[in-house]
Design a protein around this motif. Structure first.
Motif: not given
Lengths: 467, 205
Positions: A267-268, A442-443, A449-451, A431-432
């Motif tokens: 996802x990058x 992963x949160x 991704x949405x930034x 992370x969580x």
């Protein structure tokens, strides 16, 4: 001319390619615990999910489109020919994309251990070519039928057949280009013709309020039948030319494919963007170095960023194409023109954010430049913000000015979107985690991704609600 | 004489000329060493010779025959170890070499002997991900030895080799010369160059 006796090295009688590939398969299977059954189950699940969600997507897209058409009726002739022009231009981009990534590729390990051997190049590439043509032809057929279903205009079979014929022609043709027996020019011709057609309809509609008539009968059967001959000719040409495809061209596309699959899996998108950017600058090669005009540090950095823009002419062309796209959407689908304007503004400005991305991803570069991180990032935001402002002004005649506060808010919002997307940190996969119907996510990864798109979503909502 | 001949080889990236009409010949039993500073185009030259990159102009010949990478004969006689070598993640060291030997009709040195010679016998069953950078380099060099060859192309083969490895390399290159192989390599190791070089090819100014 001297004649030379070329004697093969002793013992160099390569085995039949089938035996070699079978040996490789057997060896690799020994170290894998994944059975053919597992693979088929995965494929079935993927196919099932695509069918379920694909049908839902087609249905929703069709509903959405028809609601928009009903909300703000447009000239059907203009809409039809803009659609045709956009389709032709898209075909040019597809051809360009296929030839840029190969389309035939082999991974680095196969390059090192198989492509370097006397194994017949045809034997090495034939399965890949067959897979490529099947995926291209049936994928295009499905897309054609899906487009007809979204448009609810009927003619699904002809649309599917047109996709089948042209999908075969494009994939086989791109392979023929890779082998050097066909040319790349159709990409520029198709994109140019499509773009000019859209431009002509936009100008005729905007300047003289005239639009071409919709044809009395469907063009789909003609499009499908016209694709049969190129498909057959290019398929034969490509099959015959397979042995001429060299390692240099097979490895170029592999870099794109590897970066693309990593970008999707992790996802990058920056992974793919980095490869594309490297390729772009490699093609430029050398530039003329000039002194910067004297002044404070921000002024020199700004000059450097402007110089970067001057060296990326494709970004300027992309900027102009997006302006035309908004004018075309305003005529064909006026109800969504406002939302498209916001999204396209971001896409246009983002191409000018190369300096901002570079300075954001390298702490070493920031240390070397001096000054605070914030000041460095803000200086490199000036050019994309300027690009967004000018782009907005250029599209005001198409969409309308609206209240001044809204225009200022949206342009500032687009600049903020560019800033957030370009200053996205490196992906952290720890992370969580959250349990979702699609599996564990992963949160923090989602947050990253949405930034950028998060602000864009709010801007589109504001634009739609206020107008 | 099936010499490796390069004539007028030119490679440009955009308007940057990396190789400008490079010409040379390396006869069988000779070692040609490409010399030049970092960025002078040594690796690009070697990539163009083996066909991993396309030159804009120029030809590569073995004897009188022009070399095309798509020609199976060319691949059968030209062994290369460049820095871009990659590995199947799921094949062991031995399986990589056995596969290559089989693909070439088993005309090179026996795989087991090469493993011993390169000091890879203890890594024989290891997967590539577990190898050190030096072991990977040795595996790359081994890939050239398990197959028949008339031309050997090496890009800085001394890199990541320890002292014993460098001594072995010098000895191996001498044996390649004695066997009539034309060797073309790039190197920065003055000792190695002095020990084996017959032809020095300066590029990049």
């Amino acid at each position: 001319m001297t004649t030379t006796a070329l004697v093969p090295p002793p013992g160099a009688a390569p085995p039949p390619s089938g035996e070699l590939k079978a040996r490789l398969r057997r060896a690799r299977r020994k170290h894998r615990d994944r059975s053919i059954g597992d693979l088929l189950t995965d494929l079935y699940m993927i196919g099932f999910l695509i069918a379920i969600y694909g049908w839902a997507a087609i249905d929703s897209a069709g509903d959405f489109l028809h609601r928009q058409v009903a909300a703000a009726p447009a000239d059907p002739g203009a809409r039809y020919w803009i659609g045709v022009g956009a389709g032709i231009a898209l075909a040019g981009f597809v051809w360009q994309g296929l030839t840029a990534v190969g389309p035939l590729q082999i991974g680095p390990a196969v390059q090192s251990w198989l492509a370097s051997t006397p194994l017949s190049r045809r034997a090495l590439l034939a399965p890949r070519f067959a897979g490529l043509v099947l995926a291209g032809s049936f994928g295009a057929a499905l897309l054609g039928a899906a487009a007809a279903a979204v448009g609810r205009s009927g003619g699904y079979v002809w649309a599917g057949l047109a996709g089948l014929a042209w999908g075969t022609a494009f994939t086989a043709g791109a392979a023929a280009v890779q082998a050097g027996v066909a040319r790349r020019w159709p990409a520029a011709v198709l994109s140019g013709v499509g773009g000019l057609l859209v431009l002509a309809v936009v100008l005729a509609h905007g300047l003289w309020d005239r639009s071409p008539a919709t044809p009395g009968t469907s063009l789909l059967p003609a499009v499908a039948l016209a694709g049969v001959l190129p498909a057959v000719v290019l398929l034969v040409l490509a099959v015959r030319a397979l042995p001429r495809i060299d390692r240099a061209s097979l490895s170029t596309g592999a870099r794109f494919a590897s970066a693309a699959s990593s970008a999707i899996l992790l996802l990058d998108p920056s992974m793919l963007a980095a490869v594309v950017e490297n390729q772009r600058w490699r093609a430029v090669g050398r530039v003329r170095s000039r002194r910067f005009l004297p002044g404070p540090r921000w002024w020199v950095l700004l000059q450097a960023d402007l110089r970067r823009v001057a060296r990326t002419r494709a970004a300027l062309a992309w900027w102009a194409v997006l302006v035309l796209a908004v004018y075309a959407v305003a005529i064909a689908l006026p109800a969504v023109a406002g939302a498209v304007q916001v999204i396209a503004a971001y896409l246009a400005a983002d191409r000018f954010a190369g300096g901002l991305r570079g300075i954001s991803r390298s702490a070493g570069l920031r240390r070397a430049m001096g000054g605070s991180d914030a000041s460095l990032k803000l200086i490199h935001l000036v050019v994309p913000a300027l690009a967004a402002t000018l782009w907005w002004l250029a599209t005001v005649p198409a969409v309308g000015a609206g209240p001044l506060w809204l225009a200022v808010l949206l342009v500032a919002g687009v600049a903020a979107t560019v800033y957030r997307a370009a200053t996205r940190g490196p992906m952290v996969y720890g992370g969580s985690v959250a349990e979702t119907p699609m599996g564990v996510v992963p949160v923090d990864l989602i947050r990253q991704v949405v930034r950028g798109p998060d602000v864009l979503f709010v801007l589109v909502a504001v634009q739609v609600l206020v107008r | 004489m099936d010499a490796l001949t390069v004539e007028g080889l030119t490679r440009r990236f955009g308007n940057l000329v990396v190789l400008d009409a490079v010409s040379f010949a390396v006869a069988p039993g000779q070692v040609g060493v490409v010399l030049g500073a970092n960025g002078s185009g040594k690796t690009t030259l070697l990539r163009c010779v083996i066909g991993a990159d396309r030159p804009d102009e120029g030809v590569v010949r073995i004897g009188a025959k022009r070399i095309y990478e798509t020609d199976a004969w060319a691949r059968s006689i030209m062994a290369a170890a460049l820095d871009d070598i990659d590995f199947f993640p799921d094949l062991s060291v031995y399986e990589h070499l056995a596969l290559l030997a089989y693909a070439h009709g088993d005309g090179g040195d026996p795989v087991d002997e090469v493993l011993v010679e390169l000091g890879l016998e203890r890594a024989r069953d290891q997967l590539p991900i577990t190898l050190s950078s030096g072991q990977r380099r040795r595996l790359a060099l081994a890939s050239c030895l398990v197959r028949p060859r008339k031309v050997l192309i090496l890009d800085e083969p001394e890199q990541r080799l320890d002292v014993a490895g460098r001594a072995w390399l010098t000895d191996r290159l001498r044996r390649e010369k004695a066997a009539g192989t034309a060797v073309l390599m790039a190197s920065h190791d003055a000792e190695l160059i002095d020990a084996v070089a017959d032809v020095r090819i300066g590029i990049g100014g």
